[in-house]
Write an enzyme that holds these catalytic residues in place. Structure first.
Site, PDB file in Angstrom:
ATOM      1  N   GLU A 250     -10.578   5.406  10.175  1.00 44.50           N
ATOM      2  CA  GLU A 250     -10.918   4.522   9.070  1.00 44.50           C
ATOM      3  C   GLU A 250     -12.172   3.700   9.366  1.00 44.50           C
ATOM      4  O   GLU A 250     -12.913   3.343   8.437  1.00 44.50           O
ATOM      5  CB  GLU A 250      -9.739   3.613   8.719  1.00 44.50           C
ATOM      6  CG  GLU A 250      -9.288   2.673   9.804  1.00 44.50           C
ATOM      7  CD  GLU A 250      -7.897   2.115   9.570  1.00 44.50           C
ATOM      8  OE1 GLU A 250      -7.183   2.640   8.688  1.00 44.50           O
ATOM      9  OE2 GLU A 250      -7.512   1.153  10.272  1.00 44.50           O
TER      10      GLU A 250
ATOM     11  N   VAL B  87       0.823  -1.212   0.000  1.00 39.95           N
ATOM     12  CA  VAL B  87       0.000   0.000   0.000  1.00 39.95           C
ATOM     13  C   VAL B  87       0.858   1.263   0.000  1.00 39.95           C
ATOM     14  O   VAL B  87       0.727   2.114  -0.880  1.00 39.95           O
ATOM     15  CB  VAL B  87      -0.952  -0.006   1.215  1.00 39.95           C
ATOM     16  CG1 VAL B  87      -1.761   1.285   1.264  1.00 39.95           C
ATOM     17  CG2 VAL B  87      -1.888  -1.210   1.149  1.00 39.95           C
TER      18      VAL B  87
ATOM     19  N   HIS C 240       2.753   3.630  10.607  1.00 36.36           N
ATOM     20  CA  HIS C 240       1.562   3.329  11.400  1.00 36.36           C
ATOM     21  C   HIS C 240       2.042   2.929  12.793  1.00 36.36           C
ATOM     22  O   HIS C 240       3.022   2.192  12.923  1.00 36.36           O
ATOM     23  CB  HIS C 240       0.795   2.177  10.737  1.00 36.36           C
ATOM     24  CG  HIS C 240      -0.581   1.935  11.294  1.00 36.36           C
ATOM     25  ND1 HIS C 240      -1.292   2.892  11.987  1.00 36.36           N
ATOM     26  CD2 HIS C 240      -1.380   0.833  11.247  1.00 36.36           C
ATOM     27  CE1 HIS C 240      -2.466   2.398  12.326  1.00 36.36           C
ATOM     28  NE2 HIS C 240      -2.546   1.151  11.906  1.00 36.36           N
TER      29      HIS C 240
ATOM     30  N   ASP D 285      -6.041   6.923  13.769  1.00 34.09           N
ATOM     31  CA  ASP D 285      -6.124   6.239  12.484  1.00 34.09           C
ATOM     32  C   ASP D 285      -7.182   5.135  12.506  1.00 34.09           C
ATOM     33  O   ASP D 285      -8.024   5.052  11.602  1.00 34.09           O
ATOM     34  CB  ASP D 285      -4.756   5.646  12.129  1.00 34.09           C
ATOM     35  CG  ASP D 285      -4.742   5.034  10.735  1.00 34.09           C
ATOM     36  OD1 ASP D 285      -4.664   5.799   9.765  1.00 34.09           O
ATOM     37  OD2 ASP D 285      -4.816   3.797  10.621  1.00 34.09           O
TER      38      ASP D 285
ATOM     39  N   GLU E 263     -28.538  11.053  -5.626  1.00 38.20           N
ATOM     40  CA  GLU E 263     -28.815  11.912  -4.479  1.00 38.20           C
ATOM     41  C   GLU E 263     -27.992  11.524  -3.244  1.00 38.20           C
ATOM     42  O   GLU E 263     -27.857  12.317  -2.314  1.00 38.20           O
ATOM     43  CB  GLU E 263     -30.301  11.871  -4.138  1.00 38.20           C
ATOM     44  CG  GLU E 263     -31.206  12.533  -5.154  1.00 38.20           C
ATOM     45  CD  GLU E 263     -30.953  14.030  -5.280  1.00 38.20           C
ATOM     46  OE1 GLU E 263     -30.431  14.654  -4.337  1.00 38.20           O
ATOM     47  OE2 GLU E 263     -31.281  14.585  -6.357  1.00 38.20           O
TER      48      GLU E 263
END
Length: 347
Positions: free
Chosen positions: A212, A40, A124, A208, A244
């Site tokens: 998320e 990632v 992290h 974090d 919408e």
């Protein structure tokens, strides 16, 4: 370092003006930076460091899809691409960008190469903060730092290529050399951060995991589903319900909010929308705040970490995960979205 007033609270922020790239390059000139993991965050951080003149190598398990991606991105086996432990041995800065589960599995092999004076870098705070569950306890004679881009590695790379930057948080958990903060800031600038704000490993992972599961993904996905379902149940067509609920939000409103703020958005819509939004926002706030407090408590207690670690340790985790993701993918809501996106005018 600049002191900025954030809504009445003074915070220190590191900007490129005070910490330019040439300063970062000077600090890192004798370092060999190993980016461990090419999933990632790995590609974006590694490629940005390389383009900024830092000596970078990549560590990844051979034969994996990520190894093949690294080769496709120009990393050369035996020169700039190595197995994980070999890369750790060669490095003076080990950037641990494996998944949280991957960090647990690889830790014992990595740890033996973390010799005195090296730096261990994370994006992290999970592994270090929940060390009782992960087993990730760093040697006392290495620097342990964090730089966490506030977005995906893909966004970090694309913004870098466009001459922009993604804001990041930074933290120092352990300063063994006396230069840990300087190293962290240099790495933060060199990976392409637009600016850096200070945090701790613990606060980073708490915010974090809450973010998320909350507004960034879990809450917004749940609210999308709820409003779409209500409109469909009340007789609206899939396309109308999607437009919408999702399309107007993502294509029209969010870019304006990102550029100008929600206050501007409220001030620049119809009086009908203003009145309704002002009347109802408090109800949504009051309804969701207890849920978010429950979520935060679950994060702090370590329960969320336990769930993640247990789930990732099961041999059929990937299969079960794909099944869950396919339920969302194949739902009427997101199949409608697939067709609506095709109707967007091409530029």
């Amino acid at each position: 370092m600049a002191t900025i007033n954030f809504g009445g609270v003074q915070e220190n922020v590191v900007k490129r003006d005070e910490f330019p790239l040439n300063k970062a390059q000077e600090i890192l000139k004798n370092e060999t930076v190993a980016v461990i993991g090419y999933g990632v965050q790995g590609p974006g951080q590694a490629l940005n460091l390389k383009d900024n003149g830092v000596n970078v190598i990549v560590g990844q398990r051979k034969g994996t899809g990520s190894w093949k991606k690294a080769l496709a991105d120009g990393w050369e086996e035996g020169k700039t691409l190595f197995e994980v432990e070999e890369a750790c041995e060669k490095a003076t800065v080990v950037m641990n960008l494996l998944s949280d589960a991957g960090q647990i599995q690889a830790w014992e092999g990595m740890k033996k190469h973390l010799t005195k004076g090296k730096a261990l870098y994370f994006s992290h705070g999970f592994g270090v903060t929940f060390h009782e569950k992960t087993g990730i306890v760093s040697p006392k004679d290495v620097d342990v730092v964090l730089v966490a881009p506030k977005g995906s590695g893909t966004s970090l790379r694309s913004l870098f290529l466009n001459g922009q930057g993604l804001n990041s948080s930074y933290a120092v958990f352990q300063d063994a050399t006396g230069n840990a903060k300087e190293r962290a800031l240099a790495l933060g600038i060199a990976i392409g951060s637009g600016y850096l704000f200070e945090t701790t490993f613990q606060k980073e992972v708490y915010s974090d995991l809450t973010g998320e599961r909350g507004v960034l993904m879990g809450a917004v996905a749940g609210i999308f589903e709820a409003q779409y379902n209500v409109l469909r149940q009340r007789g609206h067509s899939p396309s109308e319900a999607f437009n919408e609920t999702v399309e107007e939000f993502t294509q029209s409103l969010m870019p304006l909010i990102a550029d100008n703020g929600m206050d501007w958005m409220f001030a620049n819509c119809s009086t009908t929308a203003q009145r309704g939004a002002l009347d109802w926002k408090g109800k949504f706030r009051d309804a969701t705040e207890p849920v978010l407090n429950e979520l935060y408590d679950s994060v702090v207690s370590g329960k969320e970490a336990e769930i993640v670690i247990e789930a990732n340790s099961k041999p059929d985790y990937r299969t079960k995960l794909e099944e869950e993701l396919n339920v969302m993918k194949n739902s009427e809501l997101w199949q409608t979205g697939l067709e609506v996106r095709k109707l967007r005018p091409k530029q």
